[in-house]
Write an enzyme that holds these catalytic residues in place. Structure first.
Site: not given
Length: 697
Positions: A467, A547, A631, A669
């Site tokens: 991430y 993301s 989203d 999302h």
């Protein structure tokens, strides 16, 4: 693999100029997400992707096994309000967990709200709740199709009936009740005069506000409690102290953890707010108060956080100073992730090499006890009030589903309260943590989970996940998808990259703005380590992230296509020159920088922006891009434009890897996505990896 004929995507003559640099944006039309032309393209892309995945014979067995692994009871840690306990429960395969309440720990469970009844397809989700101290009323937020927009309703807990009150145009909001149950505070935006569904999905959100809703009145009469018309980019948060006296208002810029703090004395409604912290130089998180004395967790002069005490009685409330602030728990070498106050005890939750480490401290800061966890893993919870004698927490790791424990703070005895049972044998698998050097020598943590007794011959299919952003840490956690991957013979690797929260604020800042390339270097170095140590090889290595992690995947597959056989980019930020133009994207400037306002940051962003660094004719890893049509966190045009550009640049020969996009319908999302959709998405991702990594299992 056979040739793929990608659906045609029209190009337009669109050029923007950034600090003298002209940049083409031929797929700008894809930002009109409701256009019939785009819908035709989406349908054609979905059909192509599904036809390609349908050729994977293992796909159905993957879905079936994942359903079996997912079919286990899941509980949240309970919270007590009055004499009632509240918790969520999923019997196994329900699309959404159900919220229950019961009298006492051993009382009869009563359904409080079942989100599965709110829509036929499970796409309406419970987004947040707030329960009065006496446990008689609850307000709850509902989101539709994964949207960040929520609608608040109020429910009488004893009868299960909703009151007439409805609050709309709320987003990124909690709710907090007055102690007399007469109403609640919430965050939202001014109701627009006229807005289309597309505008609601796409438009930038500015001027966050705090409102008060009085029960029994229409929303049009809600009081504006606090706003900052001088600064449109401040996001608001608020909470009422347990004694009901103070409203604590936090103001943060975008996604930055740093915040201003304003305190309003609710017993003196005509008094001026106390401007306790007026700059955003550090994070200040309220823990509790005893009258005018407050405990805060802060990063002020302490990147790993510390606990301080502030007595308002010693302050000039018109011009507060820091002369009498006390450090109670000094900064440690480990980041202090959160602190709660239960049984007059400060429960400090640290991260030690991305694993939970719990300490109990006196209100004055003295260490009382280092709390032992069941194993290496992640503990979460420890909520309650200063007068409570018990608290609950969950514990999990890669092979242990979230187990709920009760901690008696009078005896420090820990007992399992609810333990799930999953249809697999955890003793067949093992987890280890290793450390590897990044490009600049920085030591990066990496969790490796796999079957026991694997051979280090470079032939193990490996899924590397990361991430690296927004101060978010990746500690050990359980997911049925991890177990399925390991049963398929795969290694699951999870890297704690800079930009995240694994080692405090300094670690976070080392992966932001002009230093964002550090994050990609850390991830690339993880791949190089796995290959060098013969866990895997480029032909067997896949990367995945969502993301901000999807941006990570896009940047790394373009920078080092030789390292990876496959890449899965989920709900990703791909157009780094326009991320700040949609919904809440402007808030990410705290991490990414501002491509339109700062030339140095533009130059840095332009060098790695996935949409702008695709080289025509270059062979990239097999790529599966996933997004959702609703989203409104990461606008889906990011994925649409990246997929179209990647496909248009593909080398025109049969050896080119597949470059596919999967667009979910009536989803956002990720939060609140029904279980059925999550299972189908994972089955498709693993079918994609089965084929591209040529897996045999």
């Amino acid at each position: 693999m056979p040739d793929l004929t990608y659906p045609p995507a029209r190009k337009v003559d669109q050029t923007d100029t950034y600090f003298g640099t002209e940049i083409s944006d031929p797929y700008r039309w894809m930002e009109d997400v409701d256009a019939p032309e785009l819908k035709q393209w989406v349908d054609a892309e979905n059909a192509l992707t599904q036809s390609w995945l349908d050729e994977v014979p293992q796909r159905e067995s993957l879905r079936t096994r994942l359903m079996a692994l997912t079919n286990y009871e899941r509980y949240s840690a309970p919270t007590r309000h009055g004499t009632r306990y509240f918790y969520s429960h999923n019997t196994g395969l329900q699309n959404q967990a159900i919220l229950f309440w019961q009298e006492g720990l051993d009382g009869t469970p009563h359904v409080l709200i079942d989100p599965n009844t709110l829509s036929t397809d499970g796409t309406v989700a419970l987004n947040g709740i707030s329960i009065t101290d006496d446990g008689t009323l609850m307000d709850y937020a509902i989101s539709d199709a994964g949207s960040d927009w929520v609608k608040w309703r109020v429910r009488d807990i004893a009868t299960g009936q909703d009151l007439p009150d409805i609050v709309e145009w709320s987003k990124f909001s909690s709710a907090t009740w007055l102690k007399d149950n007469s109403g609640f505070f919430y965050q939202g935006y001014e109701r627009p005069a006229d807005i289309t569904p597309e505008d609601a999905l796409k438009s930038a959100n500015y001027f966050h506000k705090i409102y008060f809703h009085k029960l029994g009145t229409p929303q049009s009469e809600d009081l504006l409690i606090f706003d900052r018309p001088d600064d449109r980019e401040l996001n608001m948060g608020c909470a009422i102290t347990d004694d009901g006296r103070y409203l604590i208002i936090s103001q943060s810029r975008g996604t930055s953890p740093n915040n201003q703090v304003t305190i309003k004395d609710l017993t003196q409604p005509d008094s001026s707010p106390i401007l306790l912290v007026t700059t955003e130089e550090a994070a200040f998180d309220p823990i509790d108060n005893d009258g005018s004395y407050f405990w805060f967790r802060t990063t002020l002069d302490a990147p790993n956080s510390k606990v301080i005490g502030i007595d308002l009685a010693q302050q000039d409330l018109t011009n507060p100073s820091r002369d009498h602030w006390q450090t109670l728990i000094p900064e440690s070498t480990n980041p202090l992730d959160s602190v709660s106050m239960v049984h007059n005890t400060l429960i400090a939750q640290y991260l030690k090499d991305a694993q939970s480490h719990i300490q109990l401290h006196a209100p004055t800061g003295e260490l009382l006890h280092t709390f032992a966890l069941p194993a290496i893993g992640t503990a979460d919870g420890f909520d309650g009030k200063r007068t409570d004698t018990e608290t609950f927490f969950t514990f999990t790791n890669f092979t242990t589903p979230a187990t709920v424990y009760r901690l008696d703070l009078t005896t420090l005895e820990t007992t399992p309260y609810r333990r799930p049972n999953v249809a697999f044998d955890p003793s067949l698998f093992e987890t280890r943590q290793v450390f590897y050097p990044s490009k600049d020598g920085t030591r990066i943590p990496l969790f490796l989970t796999h079957r026991k007794g694997i051979t280090l011959d470079g032939q193990n299919p490996t899924l590397l996940y990361g991430y690296g952003g927004f101060n978010i840490a990746l500690p050990p956690a359980f997911a049925p998808a991890y177990v399925l991957w390991m049963e398929m013979g795969g290694i699951y690797a999870q890297a704690g990259l800079r930009g995240g929260g694994e080692y405090g604020e300094a670690w976070h800042e080392a992966g932001t703005k002009l230093k964002k390339q550090n994050v990609f270097d850390d991830f690339i170095a993880a791949a190089e380590y796995l290959i060098a140590e013969r866990y895997t090889s480029p032909a067997k290595l896949a990367i995945s992230g969502g993301s901000n992690g999807g941006l990570l995947v896009g940047a790394c597959e373009l920078q080092r296509p030789d390292l990876f056989a496959a890449a899965i980019a989920q709900v990703a930020v791909m157009d780094m020159l326009r991320f700040d133009k949609f919904t809440i994207g402007w808030a990410w400037k705290a991490d990414y920088g501002s491509p339109s306002e700062n030339e140095e940051e533009f130059r840095a962003i332009y060098r790695y922006s996935p949409l702008h660094n695709i080289v025509p004719g270059r062979k990239y890893p097999a790529t599966l891009i996933t997004t959702a049509d609703h989203d409104d966190r990461v606008f889906p045009a990011h994925s649409f434009k990246y997929a179209a550009a990647l496909q248009a640049a593909a080398p025109p020969h049969s050896e080119a890897n597949p470059l596919l996009i999967r667009i979910e319908t009536r989803a956002g999302h990720g939060a609140g996505m029904p279980l059925s959709k999550r299972v189908e998405l994972t089955a498709d991702q693993y079918a994609f990896l089965t084929r591209t990594l040529e897996m045999c299992y």
